[in-house]
Scaffold this motif. Structure first.
Motif, PDB file in Angstrom:
ATOM      1  N   GLU A   4       0.833  -1.206   0.000  1.00 22.15           N
ATOM      2  CA  GLU A   4       0.000   0.000   0.000  1.00 22.15           C
ATOM      3  C   GLU A   4       0.865   1.253   0.000  1.00 22.15           C
ATOM      4  O   GLU A   4       0.547   2.239  -0.666  1.00 22.15           O
ATOM      5  CB  GLU A   4      -0.934   0.008   1.209  1.00 22.15           C
ATOM      6  N   ALA A   5       1.940   1.232   0.760  1.00 26.06           N
ATOM      7  CA  ALA A   5       2.841   2.381   0.819  1.00 26.06           C
ATOM      8  C   ALA A   5       3.475   2.631  -0.551  1.00 26.06           C
ATOM      9  O   ALA A   5       3.591   3.782  -0.986  1.00 26.06           O
ATOM     10  CB  ALA A   5       3.926   2.156   1.861  1.00 26.06           C
ATOM     11  N   CYS A   6       3.847   1.573  -1.235  1.00 23.82           N
ATOM     12  CA  CYS A   6       4.440   1.710  -2.577  1.00 23.82           C
ATOM     13  C   CYS A   6       3.421   2.270  -3.563  1.00 23.82           C
ATOM     14  O   CYS A   6       3.755   3.117  -4.392  1.00 23.82           O
ATOM     15  CB  CYS A   6       4.961   0.365  -3.078  1.00 23.82           C
ATOM     16  N   LYS A   7       2.187   1.803  -3.465  1.00 26.26           N
ATOM     17  CA  LYS A   7       1.141   2.317  -4.356  1.00 26.26           C
ATOM     18  C   LYS A   7       0.912   3.807  -4.091  1.00 26.26           C
ATOM     19  O   LYS A   7       0.743   4.586  -5.027  1.00 26.26           O
ATOM     20  CB  LYS A   7      -0.161   1.544  -4.160  1.00 26.26           C
ATOM     21  N   ALA A   8       0.900   4.197  -2.840  1.00 33.06           N
ATOM     22  CA  ALA A   8       0.707   5.607  -2.487  1.00 33.06           C
ATOM     23  C   ALA A   8       1.854   6.439  -3.049  1.00 33.06           C
ATOM     24  O   ALA A   8       1.624   7.504  -3.633  1.00 33.06           O
ATOM     25  CB  ALA A   8       0.629   5.765  -0.971  1.00 33.06           C
TER      26      ALA A   8
END
Length: 52
Positions: free
Chosen positions: A38-42
């Protein structure tokens, strides 16, 4: 990330409000992110919004 955002706003001040709104939307979307995925997508979405 902050430096890239400031640079984008400096290059085109007319886009500042739109860019700020996009960054806030992505930030809100991933505010409760708990995984690295999720952090990478953000991060990817923020980068795309800034470069657009």
């Amino acid at each position: 990330m902050t430096a890239a955002l400031q640079e984008a706003i400096t290059k085109d001040p007319a886009k500042a409000a739109d860019l700020t709104a996009k960054v806030q939307a992505v930030t809100a979307k991933y505010q409760g992110a708990t995984t690295a995925d999720e952090a990478c997508k953000a991060y990817d979405e923020l980068t795309a919004a800034i470069k657009a």
